[in-house]
Design an enzyme around this catalytic site. Structure first.
Site, PDB file in Angstrom:
ATOM      1  CD  GLU A  58      16.559   7.184  -5.725  1.00 22.36           C
ATOM      2  OE1 GLU A  58      17.279   6.984  -6.720  1.00 22.36           O
ATOM      3  OE2 GLU A  58      15.856   6.287  -5.212  1.00 22.36           O
ATOM      4  CD1 TRP A  80      20.296   9.011  -7.468  1.00 24.18           C
ATOM      5  CD2 TRP A  80      20.825   8.862  -9.645  1.00 24.18           C
ATOM      6  NE1 TRP A  80      19.178   8.575  -8.135  1.00 24.18           N
ATOM      7  CE2 TRP A  80      19.472   8.477  -9.467  1.00 24.18           C
ATOM      8  CE3 TRP A  80      21.366   8.845 -10.923  1.00 24.18           C
ATOM      9  CZ2 TRP A  80      18.662   8.071 -10.529  1.00 24.18           C
ATOM     10  CZ3 TRP A  80      20.564   8.453 -11.983  1.00 24.18           C
ATOM     11  CH2 TRP A  80      19.229   8.068 -11.783  1.00 24.18           C
ATOM     12  CE1 TYR A 144      13.385   7.110 -13.363  1.00 28.37           C
ATOM     13  CE2 TYR A 144      15.567   7.625 -12.506  1.00 28.37           C
ATOM     14  CZ  TYR A 144      14.693   6.732 -13.108  1.00 28.37           C
ATOM     15  OH  TYR A 144      15.120   5.479 -13.458  1.00 28.37           O
ATOM     16  CB  CYS A 196      15.587   1.869 -14.559  1.00 24.66           C
ATOM     17  SG  CYS A 196      17.312   1.861 -15.078  1.00 24.66           S
ATOM     18  NE  ARG A 216      15.247   2.358 -19.379  1.00 27.48           N
ATOM     19  CZ  ARG A 216      16.507   1.916 -19.328  1.00 27.48           C
ATOM     20  NH1 ARG A 216      16.823   0.742 -19.842  1.00 27.48           N
ATOM     21  NH2 ARG A 216      17.455   2.646 -18.753  1.00 27.48           N
ATOM     22  CG  ASP A 219      20.811  -4.211 -10.296  1.00 31.71           C
ATOM     23  OD1 ASP A 219      20.771  -5.374  -9.853  1.00 31.71           O
ATOM     24  OD2 ASP A 219      21.750  -3.427 -10.050  1.00 31.71           O
TER      25      ASP A 219
END
Length: 314
Positions: A58, A80, A144, A196, A216, A219
């Site tokens: 990733e 994803w 991203y 995130c 921000r 999880d």
């Protein structure tokens, strides 16, 4: 990894019960920071097995500026898939079983989960075999990698934030502007998932490179272990590219939450004793981090407790 376990305890003991976008519900705190000294081992979770290969593939996907899940599916990385899959099952071309709210439904209905799994297999096969389908339903929007490597400007050009920050670190290490941001307000609504992990900053001192991430939304059970390892790895990689040693990874969280359907899994993890951290090994055969492949990055001495499964909230 005691810092992470303390975060879990803090949320369970003091977190506020909140509703959320997914409809699952969370226990949440706001504003929390963890620090990881990278000299003391690579911070890959030991209280549950964490798939390091997926973290590596990733991150390399981000570094290349890629935003299509086809690359990840080819790498057998499903991180994803749910977001791209959701795009397909909500489209007019999808005519399979009803996938409304498939994430939550599959978490509580084993029979329905099998249906979702069957449709996911079909989706992945179509991504790999049909270029037009992959372009339409595999692309996640300007997430991203796009922002890191091709930030759009008002004059129609782009900014490669990552290459720019590497140049700055090499040529002006004491600068306070070693920043890369993924949060582009103009394009947030076009992203499959708004970033995130929003912004990160590098800091050079005593020949070492440190990195602070502002996240921000966190999880804590499923995402944060990946985020810690991913940005620790990023720190190692950028340090290598700049001829520095890795220093600290500082992880600053905004909304740090445990989903209500992860509470029992977190409690199980808290009963386990942390084990010795592994060692990161990066091949010396490649001149640049941008030439690295997944197999070029490994950990040695990783001896975690068994994996703990939990549903993902889409």
């Amino acid at each position: 990894m005691e810092q992470y376990l303390q975060l879990c305890r803090h949320i369970l003991e003091t977190g506020t019960k909140k509703e959320d976008r997914t409809g699952t519900g969370t226990y949440s705190v706001f504003g929390y920071q963890m620090r990881f000294d990278l000299d003391k081992g690579f911070p890959l979770m030991t209280t549950k097995k964490t798939a390091f290969r997926l973290i590596v593939s990733e991150l390399l996907w981000f570094l290349k500026g890629d935003t299509n899940v086809k690359t990840l599916i080819e790498e057998r990385n499903p991180i994803w898939d749910e977001w791209a899959f959701e795009k397909w099952v909500k489209s007019e071309v999808y005519h399979g079983p009803d996938m409304t709210d498939f994430g939550r439904r599959a978490a509580v209905d084993e029979e329905f989960k099998q249906v979702v799994d069957e449709q996911m297999i079909i989706f992945r096969e179509k991504i790999l075999s049909d270029e037009t389908f992959a372009l339409t339903y595999g692309d996640l929007g300007p997430i991203y990698g796009r922002q890191w490597r091709s930030w759009p400007t008002t004059d129609g050009k782009t900014i490669d934030q990552l290459q720019k920050v590497i140049h700055q670190i090499k040529n002006s290490p004491d600068s306070r502007r070693h920043i890369v941001t993924g949060w582009n307000p103009e394009f947030v609504d076009d992203m499959a998932l708004p970033p995130c992990h929003t912004l990160f900053q590098f800091y050079v001192a005593d020949g070492k490179l440190s990195c602070q991430l502002y996240q921000r939304s966190a999880d804590v059970f499923l995402g944060v272990p990946f985020n810690i390892a991913s940005y620790a790895l990023l720190t190692h990689l950028i340090a290598k590219e700049c001829g520095l040693e890795p220093g600290e990874f500082v992880h600053t969280l905004g909304d740090a939450h445990i989903y209500s359907n992860h509470v029992e899994q977190v409690k199980e993890q808290l009963q386990r004793e942390p084990r010795k951290l592994p060692t990161l090994v990066i091949t010396e055969e490649k001149d640049s981090i941008f030439d690295l492949q997944t197999e070029d990055i490994k950990v040695e001495g990783y001896d975690p407790h068994p994996k703990i499964k939990a549903p993902i909230a889409v």
